[in-house]
Design a protein around this motif. Sequence first.
Motif, PDB file in Angstrom:
ATOM      1  N   ILE A  35     115.984   1.067  99.634  1.00 51.09           N
ATOM      2  CA  ILE A  35     116.294   2.286  98.884  1.00 51.09           C
ATOM      3  C   ILE A  35     115.612   3.468  99.570  1.00 51.09           C
ATOM      4  CG2 ILE A  35     115.955   3.487  96.683  1.00 51.09           C
ATOM      5  CD1 ILE A  35     116.023   0.636  95.395  1.00 51.09           C
ATOM      6  N   ARG A  36     116.358   4.532  99.722  1.00 52.14           N
ATOM      7  CA  ARG A  36     115.846   5.756 100.353  1.00 52.14           C
ATOM      8  C   ARG A  36     115.316   6.677  99.257  1.00 52.14           C
ATOM      9  NH1 ARG A  36     119.946   9.935 103.406  1.00 52.14           N
ATOM     10  NH2 ARG A  36     118.446  11.009 104.767  1.00 52.14           N
ATOM     11  N   PHE A  37     114.029   7.009  99.327  1.00 60.07           N
ATOM     12  CA  PHE A  37     113.368   7.838  98.315  1.00 60.07           C
ATOM     13  C   PHE A  37     113.024   9.183  98.964  1.00 60.07           C
ATOM     14  CE2 PHE A  37     109.732   7.622  94.918  1.00 60.07           C
ATOM     15  CZ  PHE A  37     110.283   8.723  94.282  1.00 60.07           C
ATOM     16  N   VAL A  38     113.808  10.199  98.676  1.00 57.02           N
ATOM     17  CA  VAL A  38     113.646  11.506  99.312  1.00 57.02           C
ATOM     18  C   VAL A  38     112.595  12.335  98.570  1.00 57.02           C
ATOM     19  CG1 VAL A  38     114.799  13.688  99.896  1.00 57.02           C
ATOM     20  CG2 VAL A  38     116.009  11.498 100.183  1.00 57.02           C
ATOM     21  N   VAL A  39     111.644  12.845  99.334  1.00 57.20           N
ATOM     22  CA  VAL A  39     110.654  13.802  98.817  1.00 57.20           C
ATOM     23  C   VAL A  39     110.995  15.155  99.445  1.00 57.20           C
ATOM     24  CG1 VAL A  39     108.224  14.484  98.849  1.00 57.20           C
ATOM     25  CG2 VAL A  39     108.852  12.086  98.469  1.00 57.20           C
ATOM     26  N   MET A  58     107.154  -0.306  93.398  1.00 53.96           N
ATOM     27  CA  MET A  58     108.516  -0.672  93.009  1.00 53.96           C
ATOM     28  C   MET A  58     109.112  -1.761  93.880  1.00 53.96           C
ATOM     29  SD  MET A  58     109.976   3.147  92.207  1.00 53.96           S
ATOM     30  CE  MET A  58     111.696   2.644  91.978  1.00 53.96           C
ATOM     31  N   LYS A  59     108.646  -1.892  95.095  1.00 56.42           N
ATOM     32  CA  LYS A  59     109.274  -2.846  96.031  1.00 56.42           C
ATOM     33  C   LYS A  59     109.165  -4.284  95.539  1.00 56.42           C
ATOM     34  CE  LYS A  59     105.551  -3.792  99.375  1.00 56.42           C
ATOM     35  NZ  LYS A  59     104.414  -3.200  98.661  1.00 56.42           N
ATOM     36  N   ASP A  60     108.083  -4.620  94.829  1.00 56.21           N
ATOM     37  CA  ASP A  60     107.919  -5.984  94.345  1.00 56.21           C
ATOM     38  C   ASP A  60     108.932  -6.309  93.250  1.00 56.21           C
ATOM     39  OD1 ASP A  60     105.817  -6.416  96.101  1.00 56.21           O
ATOM     40  OD2 ASP A  60     104.321  -5.705  94.668  1.00 56.21           O
ATOM     41  N   GLY A  61     109.069  -5.407  92.287  1.00 53.18           N
ATOM     42  CA  GLY A  61     110.002  -5.642  91.194  1.00 53.18           C
ATOM     43  C   GLY A  61     111.449  -5.588  91.632  1.00 53.18           C
ATOM     44  N   GLN A  64     113.127  -5.117  97.200  1.00 48.45           N
ATOM     45  CA  GLN A  64     113.583  -4.371  98.374  1.00 48.45           C
ATOM     46  C   GLN A  64     112.561  -3.305  98.724  1.00 48.45           C
ATOM     47  OE1 GLN A  64     116.102  -4.758 100.434  1.00 48.45           O
ATOM     48  NE2 GLN A  64     117.219  -6.360  99.336  1.00 48.45           N
ATOM     49  N   VAL A  65     112.495  -2.939  99.981  1.00 47.76           N
ATOM     50  CA  VAL A  65     111.619  -1.855 100.423  1.00 47.76           C
ATOM     51  C   VAL A  65     112.157  -0.531  99.912  1.00 47.76           C
ATOM     52  CG1 VAL A  65     110.728  -0.629 102.443  1.00 47.76           C
ATOM     53  CG2 VAL A  65     110.892  -3.113 102.473  1.00 47.76           C
ATOM     54  N   ALA A  87     125.963   9.081  97.954  1.00 46.06           N
ATOM     55  CA  ALA A  87     126.765   8.132  97.170  1.00 46.06           C
ATOM     56  C   ALA A  87     126.004   7.738  95.896  1.00 46.06           C
ATOM     57  CB  ALA A  87     127.065   6.898  98.004  1.00 46.06           C
ATOM     58  N   PRO A  88     126.683   7.694  94.765  1.00 46.19           N
ATOM     59  CA  PRO A  88     126.014   7.349  93.495  1.00 46.19           C
ATOM     60  C   PRO A  88     125.879   5.836  93.307  1.00 46.19           C
ATOM     61  CG  PRO A  88     128.309   7.882  93.069  1.00 46.19           C
ATOM     62  CD  PRO A  88     128.097   8.086  94.546  1.00 46.19           C
ATOM     63  N   ASP A  89     125.144   5.209  94.210  1.00 47.83           N
ATOM     64  CA  ASP A  89     125.039   3.758  94.184  1.00 47.83           C
ATOM     65  C   ASP A  89     123.609   3.257  93.987  1.00 47.83           C
ATOM     66  OD1 ASP A  89     123.942   4.475  96.605  1.00 47.83           O
ATOM     67  OD2 ASP A  89     125.494   3.519  97.846  1.00 47.83           O
ATOM     68  N   GLY A  90     122.659   4.196  93.756  1.00 47.61           N
ATOM     69  CA  GLY A  90     121.278   3.800  93.524  1.00 47.61           C
ATOM     70  C   GLY A  90     120.452   3.591  94.768  1.00 47.61           C
ATOM     71  N   TYR A  91     121.046   3.842  95.940  1.00 48.67           N
ATOM     72  CA  TYR A  91     120.315   3.620  97.185  1.00 48.67           C
ATOM     73  C   TYR A  91     119.733   4.899  97.774  1.00 48.67           C
ATOM     74  CZ  TYR A  91     121.916  -1.151  96.983  1.00 48.67           C
ATOM     75  OH  TYR A  91     122.132  -2.446  96.573  1.00 48.67           O
ATOM     76  N   THR A  92     119.954   6.031  97.109  1.00 45.92           N
ATOM     77  CA  THR A  92     119.316   7.288  97.510  1.00 45.92           C
ATOM     78  C   THR A  92     118.861   7.994  96.237  1.00 45.92           C
ATOM     79  OG1 THR A  92     120.820   7.479  99.392  1.00 45.92           O
ATOM     80  CG2 THR A  92     119.534   9.420  98.830  1.00 45.92           C
ATOM     81  N   ILE A  93     117.553   8.221  96.124  1.00 52.34           N
ATOM     82  CA  ILE A  93     116.993   8.889  94.959  1.00 52.34           C
ATOM     83  C   ILE A  93     116.061   9.997  95.440  1.00 52.34           C
ATOM     84  CG2 ILE A  93     117.207   6.902  93.423  1.00 52.34           C
ATOM     85  CD1 ILE A  93     114.280   6.205  93.986  1.00 52.34           C
ATOM     86  N   VAL A  94     115.682  10.878  94.540  1.00 53.87           N
ATOM     87  CA  VAL A  94     114.840  12.019  94.917  1.00 53.87           C
ATOM     88  C   VAL A  94     113.720  12.208  93.912  1.00 53.87           C
ATOM     89  CG1 VAL A  94     116.224  13.741  93.661  1.00 53.87           C
ATOM     90  CG2 VAL A  94     114.867  14.458  95.644  1.00 53.87           C
ATOM     91  N   MET A  95     112.582  12.667  94.401  1.00 51.50           N
ATOM     92  CA  MET A  95     111.500  13.094  93.527  1.00 51.50           C
ATOM     93  C   MET A  95     111.696  14.586  93.274  1.00 51.50           C
ATOM     94  SD  MET A  95     108.787  11.965  91.890  1.00 51.50           S
ATOM     95  CE  MET A  95     107.532  10.889  92.574  1.00 51.50           C
TER      96      MET A  95
END
Length: 335
Positions: A35-39, A58-61, A64-65, A87-95
């Motif tokens: 998962i890509r977590f954009v700051v 989060m990676k343990d639960g 995935q990294v 894409a709205p698939d949960g693989y890119t999120i933002v803080m």
Amino acid sequence: MKKSFRRLLLISIPALAGIIAALPARADAYPSKPIRFVVPYPPGGPLDAVARMLADKMKDGLGQVVVVENKPGAGGNIGADLVAKSAPDGYTIVMGAVATHAINPWLYPKLPYDPVKDFAPVSLVATVPNVLVLNPDTAARLGIGSVKQLVTYARAHPGRLNYASGGNGSAGHLAGELFKMSAKASMLHIPYNGAAPAQLGLLAGQTDLMFDNMASASQNIRAGKLKALAVTTAKRSSLMPELPTIAEAAEDKGLAGFDISTWFGVLAPAKTPEAIVNRLNAEIVHALHAPDVKERMARLAAEPAPTTPGQFGALIQSELKKYAAVVKASGAKVD
């Protein structure tokens, strides 16, 4: 007959595979890749540090990294926009933060995203209280030892006091504008190129006061280099419980209900499946309750504040309304 059936089957299998590939990933199979977590800010600040803590937990639960990626620029707009258009698939999120989702929509005339329509709120993560601080020599010289005395002096001497901030449209600037509006008091705004130079100016006596981030102000407050009058939040901070809120300390000076803070939280692109949003929410809430995360966040003066997706969405809506009035009163604009 058998040849016709086999021919039909051969034609149908690729078509069926194409249809399956086009369908959104099943929530129970999520996540199946990193998962890509954009700051949307540079590395090093409290928001970035908390994002990295979350990613690690989060990676343990999730199994995935979670890869943190800094995408700074335009006050956070570049990183936020990148996720809004993903894409709205949960693989890119933002803080996201108070700036990207409550202040910038009024500060920038051409915001590239809609802070409400283009995102699916996942959870608020943390709040960082701001604190009203004075230069101690100035406070002693003017006899200002409380918020009530500050308002009384500012009303009696319009424009005599000044306050520093990290720049036009910054959280410190807008906290000062809300204070002026609520107290019906006049103070001059002195913008600096960043919060750190603004605090140095205050310590040097170049300015009188500042609505500073508690994370950066706490050490100087404890050392007696800054005089703290109150926190800017609706409730006292657990990090400095001895400090009253501005609403408490001002008594009858028109500041009842005063509440302004720095906050940040996780958002996904709009139309991300509800089941995926809830899965991310559960992992974030779990991480924020971990004792080691709480301890590390306390050192950053950040208070964990997990919510449901709906609660976070409601906060964004209410903050947008608040800052519409404050930014308008400040006259601040960024081209």
